[in-house]
Every structure is written in structure tokens, then in C-alpha cells.
Design a protein around this motif. Structure first.
Motif, PDB file in Angstrom:
ATOM      1  N   LYS A 174       0.821  -1.213   0.000  1.00  0.00           N
ATOM      2  CA  LYS A 174       0.000   0.000   0.000  1.00  0.00           C
ATOM      3  C   LYS A 174       0.853   1.261   0.000  1.00  0.00           C
ATOM      4  O   LYS A 174       0.489   2.256  -0.631  1.00  0.00           O
ATOM      5  CB  LYS A 174      -0.947  -0.002   1.192  1.00  0.00           C
ATOM      6  CG  LYS A 174      -1.863   1.214   1.190  1.00  0.00           C
ATOM      7  CD  LYS A 174      -3.142   0.973   1.900  1.00  0.00           C
ATOM      8  CE  LYS A 174      -4.029   2.171   2.009  1.00  0.00           C
ATOM      9  NZ  LYS A 174      -4.010   3.159   0.978  1.00  0.00           N
ATOM     10  N   VAL A 175       1.981   1.242   0.667  1.00  0.00           N
ATOM     11  CA  VAL A 175       2.857   2.409   0.719  1.00  0.00           C
ATOM     12  C   VAL A 175       3.314   2.784  -0.693  1.00  0.00           C
ATOM     13  O   VAL A 175       3.246   3.953  -1.088  1.00  0.00           O
ATOM     14  CB  VAL A 175       4.066   2.151   1.652  1.00  0.00           C
ATOM     15  CG1 VAL A 175       5.113   3.235   1.538  1.00  0.00           C
ATOM     16  CG2 VAL A 175       3.590   2.019   3.099  1.00  0.00           C
ATOM     17  N   GLU A 176       3.753   1.818  -1.464  1.00  0.00           N
ATOM     18  CA  GLU A 176       4.193   2.082  -2.834  1.00  0.00           C
ATOM     19  C   GLU A 176       3.015   2.423  -3.747  1.00  0.00           C
ATOM     20  O   GLU A 176       3.116   3.301  -4.608  1.00  0.00           O
ATOM     21  CB  GLU A 176       4.985   0.907  -3.398  1.00  0.00           C
ATOM     22  CG  GLU A 176       6.337   0.726  -2.743  1.00  0.00           C
ATOM     23  CD  GLU A 176       7.188   1.983  -2.771  1.00  0.00           C
ATOM     24  OE1 GLU A 176       7.243   2.674  -3.815  1.00  0.00           O
ATOM     25  OE2 GLU A 176       7.801   2.303  -1.741  1.00  0.00           O
ATOM     26  N   GLN A 177       1.901   1.761  -3.560  1.00  0.00           N
ATOM     27  CA  GLN A 177       0.708   2.076  -4.348  1.00  0.00           C
ATOM     28  C   GLN A 177       0.249   3.508  -4.090  1.00  0.00           C
ATOM     29  O   GLN A 177      -0.117   4.227  -5.023  1.00  0.00           O
ATOM     30  CB  GLN A 177      -0.414   1.089  -4.032  1.00  0.00           C
ATOM     31  CG  GLN A 177      -0.132  -0.305  -4.539  1.00  0.00           C
ATOM     32  CD  GLN A 177      -1.076  -1.348  -3.958  1.00  0.00           C
ATOM     33  OE1 GLN A 177      -2.000  -1.047  -3.215  1.00  0.00           O
ATOM     34  NE2 GLN A 177      -0.822  -2.605  -4.298  1.00  0.00           N
ATOM     35  N   ASP A 178       0.291   3.925  -2.825  1.00  0.00           N
ATOM     36  CA  ASP A 178      -0.086   5.304  -2.477  1.00  0.00           C
ATOM     37  C   ASP A 178       0.823   6.317  -3.173  1.00  0.00           C
ATOM     38  O   ASP A 178       0.357   7.326  -3.702  1.00  0.00           O
ATOM     39  CB  ASP A 178       0.006   5.537  -0.963  1.00  0.00           C
ATOM     40  CG  ASP A 178      -1.080   4.852  -0.172  1.00  0.00           C
ATOM     41  OD1 ASP A 178      -2.061   4.359  -0.765  1.00  0.00           O
ATOM     42  OD2 ASP A 178      -0.935   4.809   1.071  1.00  0.00           O
ATOM     43  N   ALA A 179       2.137   6.054  -3.161  1.00  0.00           N
ATOM     44  CA  ALA A 179       3.090   6.981  -3.788  1.00  0.00           C
ATOM     45  C   ALA A 179       2.923   6.998  -5.303  1.00  0.00           C
ATOM     46  O   ALA A 179       3.003   8.061  -5.928  1.00  0.00           O
ATOM     47  CB  ALA A 179       4.523   6.616  -3.399  1.00  0.00           C
ATOM     48  N   ASP A 180       2.663   5.838  -5.896  1.00  0.00           N
ATOM     49  CA  ASP A 180       2.391   5.786  -7.340  1.00  0.00           C
ATOM     50  C   ASP A 180       1.151   6.608  -7.671  1.00  0.00           C
ATOM     51  O   ASP A 180       1.149   7.393  -8.630  1.00  0.00           O
ATOM     52  CB  ASP A 180       2.167   4.345  -7.815  1.00  0.00           C
ATOM     53  CG  ASP A 180       3.446   3.570  -8.055  1.00  0.00           C
ATOM     54  OD1 ASP A 180       4.547   4.149  -7.926  1.00  0.00           O
ATOM     55  OD2 ASP A 180       3.339   2.369  -8.374  1.00  0.00           O
ATOM     56  N   TYR A 181       0.096   6.425  -6.897  1.00  0.00           N
ATOM     57  CA  TYR A 181      -1.149   7.147  -7.137  1.00  0.00           C
ATOM     58  C   TYR A 181      -0.945   8.650  -6.974  1.00  0.00           C
ATOM     59  O   TYR A 181      -1.428   9.442  -7.786  1.00  0.00           O
ATOM     60  CB  TYR A 181      -2.255   6.635  -6.209  1.00  0.00           C
ATOM     61  CG  TYR A 181      -3.588   7.290  -6.465  1.00  0.00           C
ATOM     62  CD1 TYR A 181      -4.349   6.914  -7.569  1.00  0.00           C
ATOM     63  CD2 TYR A 181      -4.065   8.289  -5.631  1.00  0.00           C
ATOM     64  CE1 TYR A 181      -5.574   7.524  -7.831  1.00  0.00           C
ATOM     65  CE2 TYR A 181      -5.287   8.899  -5.886  1.00  0.00           C
ATOM     66  CZ  TYR A 181      -6.031   8.513  -6.983  1.00  0.00           C
ATOM     67  OH  TYR A 181      -7.234   9.124  -7.232  1.00  0.00           O
ATOM     68  N   PHE A 182      -0.206   9.049  -5.943  1.00  0.00           N
ATOM     69  CA  PHE A 182       0.095  10.457  -5.723  1.00  0.00           C
ATOM     70  C   PHE A 182       0.779  11.048  -6.951  1.00  0.00           C
ATOM     71  O   PHE A 182       0.401  12.113  -7.447  1.00  0.00           O
ATOM     72  CB  PHE A 182       0.975  10.629  -4.482  1.00  0.00           C
ATOM     73  CG  PHE A 182       1.346  12.053  -4.193  1.00  0.00           C
ATOM     74  CD1 PHE A 182       0.566  12.816  -3.336  1.00  0.00           C
ATOM     75  CD2 PHE A 182       2.473  12.633  -4.762  1.00  0.00           C
ATOM     76  CE1 PHE A 182       0.896  14.144  -3.073  1.00  0.00           C
ATOM     77  CE2 PHE A 182       2.813  13.953  -4.505  1.00  0.00           C
ATOM     78  CZ  PHE A 182       2.012  14.712  -3.661  1.00  0.00           C
ATOM     79  N   ALA A 183       1.805  10.348  -7.459  1.00  0.00           N
ATOM     80  CA  ALA A 183       2.556  10.831  -8.625  1.00  0.00           C
ATOM     81  C   ALA A 183       1.658  10.897  -9.859  1.00  0.00           C
ATOM     82  O   ALA A 183       1.671  11.895 -10.593  1.00  0.00           O
ATOM     83  CB  ALA A 183       3.758   9.928  -8.896  1.00  0.00           C
ATOM     84  N   GLN A 184       0.877   9.859 -10.085  1.00  0.00           N
ATOM     85  CA  GLN A 184      -0.010   9.850 -11.252  1.00  0.00           C
ATOM     86  C   GLN A 184      -1.017  10.990 -11.197  1.00  0.00           C
ATOM     87  O   GLN A 184      -1.251  11.668 -12.195  1.00  0.00           O
ATOM     88  CB  GLN A 184      -0.750   8.519 -11.354  1.00  0.00           C
ATOM     89  CG  GLN A 184       0.129   7.396 -11.828  1.00  0.00           C
ATOM     90  CD  GLN A 184      -0.586   6.053 -11.854  1.00  0.00           C
ATOM     91  OE1 GLN A 184      -1.704   5.910 -11.383  1.00  0.00           O
ATOM     92  NE2 GLN A 184       0.082   5.062 -12.387  1.00  0.00           N
ATOM     93  N   GLU A 185      -1.621  11.205 -10.030  1.00  0.00           N
ATOM     94  CA  GLU A 185      -2.615  12.269  -9.893  1.00  0.00           C
ATOM     95  C   GLU A 185      -1.984  13.659 -10.029  1.00  0.00           C
ATOM     96  O   GLU A 185      -2.605  14.570 -10.560  1.00  0.00           O
ATOM     97  CB  GLU A 185      -3.343  12.160  -8.551  1.00  0.00           C
ATOM     98  CG  GLU A 185      -4.400  11.089  -8.529  1.00  0.00           C
ATOM     99  CD  GLU A 185      -5.525  11.360  -9.515  1.00  0.00           C
ATOM    100  OE1 GLU A 185      -6.238  12.373  -9.371  1.00  0.00           O
ATOM    101  OE2 GLU A 185      -5.692  10.544 -10.446  1.00  0.00           O
TER     102      GLU A 185
END
Length: 159
Positions: free
Chosen positions: A83-94
Motif C-alpha cells: 500500500k505504501v508504494e501504491q499510495d506513492a504511485d497514485y500520488f505521482a499519477q494524480e
């Protein structure tokens, strides 16, 4: 980017990749609670630079704090397994292309230079950002090879 980060209290450290490692970036907090983003520019492409930078800023905003993580080190080629990496990926994408815009992107399906240029202009981002997202989502890094800003980043940092 480095100047803006400095103004908001984040140090940007850029170093060459250590031989034999797959490290792209890191987000960390110093002993005196100073935020640091470190990048290796392992992939010398503009799309990768912007995604990695925003991914690490996402970690700073979402995860790096006393009692949680003091530092996070990333290989952005690996799938986001937690989840930590998924959250950071989502942050960057958004931050780069909000989902509402991406859902309207013609380049998601057309995957050609004209569509990338149209979407880049429409969404107010560099074509390399659109091309990089297309390549990542298609899991095909042969697509749009000339549009991702290959060889453009290291020279900006004198590397």
C-alpha cells in the motif's frame, strides 16, 4: 524543480546510480527533520524523472515521519507490491495527470505521437509525461520511444 523544492524546504540530491543497484529514488528525513528527495537518474528520461520525483514527494507527504518511516528507497521498475508504494504511485499519477483527465485521454488508445501531443496540450503537461504514462500502462516500453525525453535529464544536472 530543484529551486521550487528548495523554496518549500525539501532538499533534492541527485547522484549517479551505484553500479549493480536498481535504486531510482529515495525519500527521507534527516535527524533534524529536514525533508530530502534523492534521485539516481538511473533512467535518463524526462518521463521517469517527473514520475520518480513526484513518487518520492508522495512518500514525503504520506509516509515519511517519526513513528512511521524515516526513509524509503525505491526501484520504480518493480510493481507496487504494498500500500505504501501504491499510495506513492497514485500520488505521482494524480499530480502529473489527474485520473479525470486521463480517462479522457485519446493517447491511451491511439498511442501515436499526434494523440500524445494533443493530450499534452489539452492537459497542460509535457508530451514526455503523457508518453511515459502510455508506455507504463501498456507495459510496452518500445512505444513512443522518441517522446519520453531520453538523454535529457542527466545533462541538466551535469552528470
Amino acid at each position: 524543480a530543484a529551486g521550487y523544492l528548495r523554496e518549500v524546504g525539501i532538499s533534492l540530491v541527485v547522484e549517479r546510480q551505484l553500479p549493480g543497484t536498481l535504486l531510482d529514488g529515495a525519500a527521507l528525513c534527516s535527524a533534524d527533520h529536514h525533508s530530502i528527495v534523492a534521485m539516481t537518474l538511473r533512467h535518463d528520461r524526462l518521463d521517469n524523472f517527473w514520475f520518480t520525483l513526484l513518487h518520492e514527494i508522495g512518500h514525503l507527504k504520506l509516509h515519511v515521519r517519526p513513528g512511521e518511516f524515516a526513509a524509503i528507497f525505491d526501484d520504480n521498475d518493480s510493481p507496487a507490491a504494498d500500500k505504501v508504494e501504491q499510495d506513492a504511485d497514485y500520488f505521482a499519477q494524480e499530480a502529473l495527470i489527474p485520473e479525470a483527465n486521463w480517462n479522457l485521454a485519446v493517447s491511451r488508445f491511439t498511442r501515436n505521437e499526434k494523440a500524445v501531443m494533443t493530450d499534452a496540450k489539452r492537459f497542460g503537461v509535457a508530451p514526455s509525461v503523457i508518453a511515459g504514462r502510455v508506455r507504463r500502462e501498456a507495459n510496452d516500453y518500445t512505444l513512443l520511444r522518441t517522446m519520453v525525453g531520453a538523454g535529457e535529464v542527466r545533462r541538466q544536472f551535469g552528470l
